[in-house]
Design an enzyme around this catalytic site. Structure first.
Site, PDB file in Angstrom:
ATOM      1  N   CYS A 337      34.417  48.133  41.313  1.00  0.00           N
ATOM      2  CA  CYS A 337      33.771  48.718  40.137  1.00  0.00           C
ATOM      3  C   CYS A 337      34.282  47.911  38.969  1.00  0.00           C
ATOM      4  CB  CYS A 337      34.096  50.198  40.022  1.00  0.00           C
ATOM      5  SG  CYS A 337      35.828  50.622  40.229  1.00  0.00           S
ATOM      6  N   SER A 338      34.881  48.498  37.986  1.00  0.00           N
ATOM      7  CA  SER A 338      35.446  47.691  36.911  1.00  0.00           C
ATOM      8  C   SER A 338      36.865  47.277  37.282  1.00  0.00           C
ATOM      9  CB  SER A 338      35.445  48.470  35.597  1.00  0.00           C
ATOM     10  OG  SER A 338      34.117  48.754  35.220  1.00  0.00           O
ATOM     11  N   GLY A 340      38.529  48.778  39.804  1.00  0.00           N
ATOM     12  CA  GLY A 340      38.714  48.942  41.241  1.00  0.00           C
ATOM     13  C   GLY A 340      39.707  50.019  41.615  1.00  0.00           C
ATOM     14  N   TRP A 341      39.876  51.018  40.736  1.00  0.00           N
ATOM     15  CA  TRP A 341      40.793  52.091  41.132  1.00  0.00           C
ATOM     16  C   TRP A 341      40.177  53.474  40.978  1.00  0.00           C
ATOM     17  CZ3 TRP A 341      44.387  49.361  37.270  1.00  0.00           C
ATOM     18  CH2 TRP A 341      43.950  49.572  35.957  1.00  0.00           C
ATOM     19  N   ARG A 383      44.703  59.888  34.864  1.00  0.00           N
ATOM     20  CA  ARG A 383      43.497  60.661  35.149  1.00  0.00           C
ATOM     21  C   ARG A 383      43.778  62.157  35.148  1.00  0.00           C
ATOM     22  NH1 ARG A 383      41.800  56.590  33.811  1.00  0.00           N
ATOM     23  NH2 ARG A 383      40.801  54.972  35.081  1.00  0.00           N
TER      24      ARG A 383
END
Lengths: 643, 556
Positions: A337-338, A340-341, A383
């Protein structure tokens, strides 16, 4: 402790969220918990709220009965206190504001939590999950994949683990070169190996391609991955972002792989939205679901407008695409993705779960989380807002993953060894900061924090109460006949997960549980079997033939299967609360039995509320307000007289 | 005209049958007077599909070259496709199906021809009668009596011949009250609560009209229900505004001034066409696989089906509150008193009365509240969700009831003796059946058509002691308490077992259900017969609110 100005406030009212019921009790503030103890001596309910679970505290405007304090928790509990004196309320409020924003890791609960285990037990807990063994289980290292020590010192990529698996043909210069061309140095590495087809699932971050940049090492890297799989001439590169987002990234010197520069790749956008969209979506969802006297129309419209289930489906679609590419086409897939996490972790983990029945067991699911989330650097601290919060970094990415798994358990009731309570419990502890597993943002940070020496592992704890998380209809033979799950993505399969988002809103839950009942039966079956065996052995000892053994009539108490301990929360410290609660609720239950059984949410007060707020809805005002019926209390007598 | 005259082509070979999520099959298709029969052509282990023509809601035909395709949409929501070689055969079959699936005459329908070897036509029809119910309910003996004022169906054509009314109200007063109620449906007893003797009455709306007419006898009748000083509640299933408007067309409501001891509560319920259209929209949404999540949710909302479920359960909850918690008697009515009225009174009883939660008890309840109380099944279930015919009097009130019962069962999976399979069976039988139970619109019509003499009774056959295992709930544990369902929208769900019945997903559920059965059986074997005695303590145990924190699987 120095932050606590008022450790105890009496005569605090706790209002129910969906009705007008309230209970009075005492509020205690400790270094780790906010505790509410109901003062009614017969049914002294206790609520323990860990400070880390509190997402926000809000002081609402003063009312005649006192100063309202609204607390929203990350486990979706919402509590509404009314504190008689404004001063006390302010003290609690400001203490909480400080307590729920720890400034250093040392303040987190995990560092003070002690479940009375010795060092050896703690170490054993940490050794339960061994990722090297997991890669071995997959068949790696093998003739095409090897362990590289390039990141032993976290020099190539800070956010990756030390041990990484790469194609044999990828030399160190290629790895290093590739990592320089990838956002945050997250170069393509193996995360799952599908032995049957020798197809690999790899993950990385976006390439720093900008509008035209190339990197030969990175191109080599992808070629090496491609070559390691003889079953397929091409590999898929899945960019899990919407195309627009990827395009926008190009302006910042990032972007996506140009198919012309890489030989034999099939590039594919998947269209999962970013963390900000997901955060907003959950907010909207919770707002709608928190509405009092929600109508069916508002519920469904709100569910739609939040977009939440659409996002869940997008993740599921991506995982299904991944699983099909690997298992049907036998192609290797590179997911990014951007950074990758986030999305990458969701898709890789869910895709692996679809492909490999092992990940659908309790132990396997722990391994999966440990691998794709913890070790590959999903930023749990950011997060989940563990420390020093940047509200823009908070996002329910991991919650979404758990929900995707739940949606699968609904479609495949026999495929999973665990029930939804396992998922909910994990969610609880991702935010509780009670165990070390999810602290920090990367493996490196965890090592710096010496978590293995200073905290305990959640996995050991969960395994010790495994009984509570079992799915009674789990069938290992289902796994044999369905090694790869092929879920339907029909829209109607995506349902609102009430037990997650309304875990603490008891009035919404079914009054009886099949899951628990069947679990108890099964447990009882096992015990009876044990009794029979024991008796058989005894008889044999006495030389009596056991062949005509009649069904044993068990002792009377056996016929009433033992109830498992709390299935909701099991943390040792919390468990006290749970046991307490369970006892209390039994009492309520007994009361309820006499009059209005089984409805717990039921609640009504005598005055001052619009009667539409709950349950069966509006009665004419002369009724007072009668909401969902429940335990008949003294108030009820008053209510009747006013009719 | 003989039924067989509708059949121009009785047999076609080489027909291809397509069902959702099954491989296509080739075989022979036969049309008989009442059935469509498809049999697989393989000799050994031949597979057959037998469909009652009455079950067919819509037929669509399409020509593909020289052959034709017929799409058959059934009232139980199944959709089938038949590819028939030969255009003429195809058209013949389609027109036969169209004609034979919409027979008007009751006595031509299949229940009059259904003669299974294990059933005989003699003996009593049905599970119970008003008299039996009265006899069983000791609470009633003091103040209530069975009146046979309607024995020739002249007072109220849609009521059964015997009804339970207050002892002190004589038949003349009943006759006058009946004249004051739409369709003659004067207030009669529907349920007497075993705990406190409070009752649920049902009726149709009073015909007060624009001039606010009164009827002394009707007032006396209701006065006698509450026996003097107490208070009763009239649950009017229309909004206050609708009730006002009804006066313009001769209807009305019980005004405070005339019925001083009755408090009126209005709850709005949709009825008739609106509910039928809601079903049509819902089924359409369920059958369209192309929907995105957003579109699906919007279609689901737009169908309003779950809103109807929500209001039915809420109002039933309200009735139960009045009866059980507050200790007052209740009169339920809407306009005609044949649809929502029955829906609410049935649900209230299911919530209140443990006896109605067994298989037999539930069937008796349906018999009393739907068959004997005169729900016009023939009109309401003439068509289901697929029909292109112009809607007349169709309304899925009964289906709505079954959905609500399913919701209750989801929340109290241990409290009902029957399983989802029984509800599904009933949903199917109401629209097309081998049995006479759901024929006609009232007992009077049934008598006129000779239903009781010439057909078998579904409820009797379902409540036999050797009832099929699939209709039983393996986890059933009787309990004496009222089972209050939660009516938060988050607590209600689409009834996937019915509306997504023909999807692939159903199979996983079936397997899981079997697994539960096998666990229960193992337990019964091991724990021995002793287990059946401990139920009181067990159910208390399982009813503790702690339980509420737990959820169930959606598997049963």
């Amino acid at each position: 402790m120095e932050h606590i100005r008022t450790p105890k406030v009496e005569q605090v009212k706790l209002l129910d969220r969906f009705s007008n019921k309230s209970v009075t009790g005492t509020l205690h503030l400790t270094a780790t918990h906010l505790i509410f103890v109901e003062s009614n001596s017969t049914s002294a309910q206790e609520i323990w709220i860990l400070h880390h679970h509190i997402a926000s505290v809000e002081k609402l405007s003063l009312t005649t009965s006192g100063c309202p304090l609204l607390i929203q928790c990350r486990n979706f509990r919402v509590v509404h206190f009314v504190i008689p004196r404004e001063r006390d309320c302010h003290d609690i409020y400001s203490s909480l504001l400080r307590l729920l924003r720890p400034v250093s890791y040392d303040e987190l609960y995990a560092f003070s939590y002690n479940p009375k285990q010795n060092d050896q037990q703690r170490e054993e807990g940490w050794q339960l999950i061994d990722l090297a063994a997991e890669f071995e289980r997959m068949g790696v290292p093998c003739d095409q994949w090897q362990l590289t020590d390039v990141n032993r010192e976290y020099k190539v990529c800070e956010t990756y683990p030390r041990d990484l698996y790469v194609p044999i043909t990828a030399s160190k210069p290629i790895i290093v070169g590739s990592s320089k061309f990838r956002s945050k140095g997250r170069f393509p590495v193996l995360t799952y190996f599908y032995q049957e087809k020798k197809a690999a699932v790899c993950r990385c971050s976006q390439p720093l391609s900008g509008f035209s940049a190339r990197c030969l090492e990175d191109e080599h890297m992808l070629q090496a991955i491609s070559k390691s799989n003889h079953n397929s001439r091409y590999i898929y590169v899945m960019d899990t972002r919407p195309k627009l987002n990827a395009l926008a990234n190009r302006a910042a010197g990032k972007g996506y792989e140009n198919e012309d520069n890489y030989s034999n790749i099939r590039f594919q956008f998947v269209g999962i939205e970013n963390i900000h969209v997901m955060r907003g979506s959950l907010q909207k969802l919770l707002e709608v679901m928190g509405t009092r006297s929600l109508s069916m129309t508002d519920y469904l419209v709100g569910l739609e407008n939040s977009g939440w289930l659409r996002h869940i489906k997008a993740i599921m679609d991506a995982a299904i695409f991944l699983a099909r590419a690997v298992t049907v086409e036998g192609a290797s897939v590179l997911v990014h993705c951007s950074d990758g996490w986030d999305r990458t972790a969701q898709v890789c983990a869910l895709g692996s779960l679809l492909m490999d029945p092992y990940y659908r067991t309790i132990k396997g699911f722990m391994v999966l989380i440990e691998k794709d989330w913890i070790s590959f650097g999903h930023k749990f601290a950011d997060r989940c807002d563990q420390l020093d919060p940047d509200p823009k970094e908070v996002s329910p990415i991991f919650t979404q993953f758990l929900e995707c798994v739940w949606q699968l358990t609904e479609q495949f009731p026999q495929a999973f060894e665990f029930s939804e309570w396992f998922l909910i419990q994990i969610h609880e502890h991702v935010h509780s900061c009670q165990f070390g597993n999810f602290l920090g943002n990367s493996q490196r940070q965890r090592e710096d924090l010496q978590l293995k020496e200073r905290t305990y592992s959640l996995w050991a704890h969960l395994l010790s109460e495994k009984q509570n998380y079992l799915n009674p209809v789990y069938s290992p033979s289902f796994a044999e006949s369905h090694p790869v799950l092929e879920p339907s993505t029909q829209a109607y399969h995506f349902k609102f997960w009430r037990n997650m988002y309304h875990q603490y809103d008891r009035s919404m839950h079914p009054r009886q549980s099949i899951l628990k009942h069947v679990l108890t039966l099964k447990e009882s079956n096992r015990e009876l079997e044990g009794t029979v065996q024991a008796l058989k052995t005894k008889l044999q000892k006495f030389g009596v033939s056991t062949s005509p053994l009649k069904p044993q009539t068990p002792p009377r108490e056996r016929s009433l299967p033992p109830r498992p301990q709390s299935l909701i929360l099991g943390a040792p410290l919390l468990s006290r609360k749970e046991v307490q609660q369970e006892e209390d609720e039994e009492v309520i239950g007994e009361e309820a039995r006499e009059d209005a059984p089984a409805s717990t949410g039921g609640e009504r007060t005598v005055e001052g509320n619009s009667a539409t707020e709950n349950g069966y809805g509006e009665l004419k005002e002369s009724f007072g307000s009668k909401n969902e019926p429940s335990v008949v209390t003294l108030e009820f007598g008053v209510a009747r007289m006013t009719c | 005209m003989e039924l067989s005259e509708h059949i121009k082509t009785a047999n076609v070979e080489d027909v291809t049958l397509k069902r959702p999520f099954h491989p296509a099959l080739r075989g022979t298709l036969c049309v008989t007077s009442h059935h469509l029969l498809f049999s697989d052509r393989k000799d050994e282990a031949s597979w057959q599909l037998l469909i009652l023509l009455k079950n067919i809601d819509a037929v669509e035909k399409r020509a593909v070259g020289s052959s034709g395709t017929i799409t058959i949409k059934c009232k139980d929501l199944l959709v089938l496709q038949l590819e028939i070689p030969g255009m003429e055969e195809c058209l013949n079959i389609a027109s036969s199906i169209e004609a034979l699936s919409s027979l008007e005459s009751v006595t031509e329908m299949y229940p009059f021809f259904y003669r299974p070897s294990h059933l005989t036509l003699h003996g009593p029809w049905g599970l119970s009668s008003t008299e039996q119910y009265y006899k069983q309910t000791e609470r009633l003996w003091d103040r209530w009596r069975v009146s046979t004022v309607n024995s020739d169906y002249s007072v109220c054509p849609s009521y059964t011949s015997a009804v339970i009314v207050p002892r002190e109200v004589d038949d003349d007063k009943l006759i006058r009250s009946a004249r004051f109620r739409q369709g003659g449906r004067f207030p009669v007893l529907s349920y007497c609560h075993h705990r406190n003797g409070m009752v649920i009455m049902r009726s149709s709306q009073p015909l007060t009209g624009a001039n606010k007419k009164r009827c002394k006898e009707d007032e006396l009748l209701l006065q006698a229900v509450i026996d003097g000083s107490e208070l009763g509640y009239v649950i009017d299933l229309r909004s206050a505004q609708q009730a006002q408007q009804a006066r313009m067309t001769g209807g009305g409501f019980e005004s405070k001034s005339c019925y001083s001891h009755w408090k009126r509560i209005h709850r709005h319920h949709e009825r008739g066409k609106v509910v039928q259209e809601s079903l049509i929209k819902l089924v359409e949404a369920c059958n369209d696989p192309s929907h995105s999540v957003d579109r699906w949710l919007s279609k689901l909302e737009n169908s309003k089906w779950l809103s109807h479920v929500h209001s039915a359960l809420s109002t039933a909850g309200l009735v139960v509150e009045c009866v059980e918690r507050d200790g007052h008697s209740v009169l339920v009515h809407g306009s005609e008193g044949t649809d929502n009225t029955l829906l609410v009174s049935t649900l209230a009883q299911l919530i209140l009365d443990p006896a109605s939660r067994t298989v037999t008890g539930f069937l008796c309840l349906l018999e009393r509240e739907w068959i004997q109380a005169g729900h016009p099944f023939q009109q309401r279930c003439a068509h289901s969700a697929y029909s292109h015919a112009r809607l007349k009097l169709e309304c899925p009130s009964f289906l709505l009831l079954l959905d609500c019962v399913w919701q209750v069962w989801r929340q109290f999976p241990l409290a009902l003796e029957f399983s989802e399979a029984l509800l599904l069976r009933l949903a199917q039988e109401a629209y097309a059946s081998n049995y006479g139970t759901f024929l006609c619109n009232s007992e009077q019509e049934k008598c006129a058509a000779g239903v009781k003499e010439n057909t078998h009774c579904l409820f009797q056959s379902l409540s036999k002691p050797d009832i099929e295992e699939q209709y039983l709930n393996p986890l059933y544990e009787p309990n004496d308490l009222a089972i209050w369902p939660s009516v938060h929208p988050q607590s209600l769900q689409l009834w996937t077992g019915l509306f997504l019945r023909w999807t692939e997903y159903a199979q996983n559920m079936v397997e899981a259900r079997e697994e539960v059965w096998s666990i229960v059986k193992e337990h019964r074997e091991k724990a021995g017969p002793d287990r059946s005695n401990n139920t009181p303590s067990t159910h208390c145990d399982t009813l503790t609110p702690f339980e509420n924190l737990m959820d169930e699987l959606t598997i049963l």
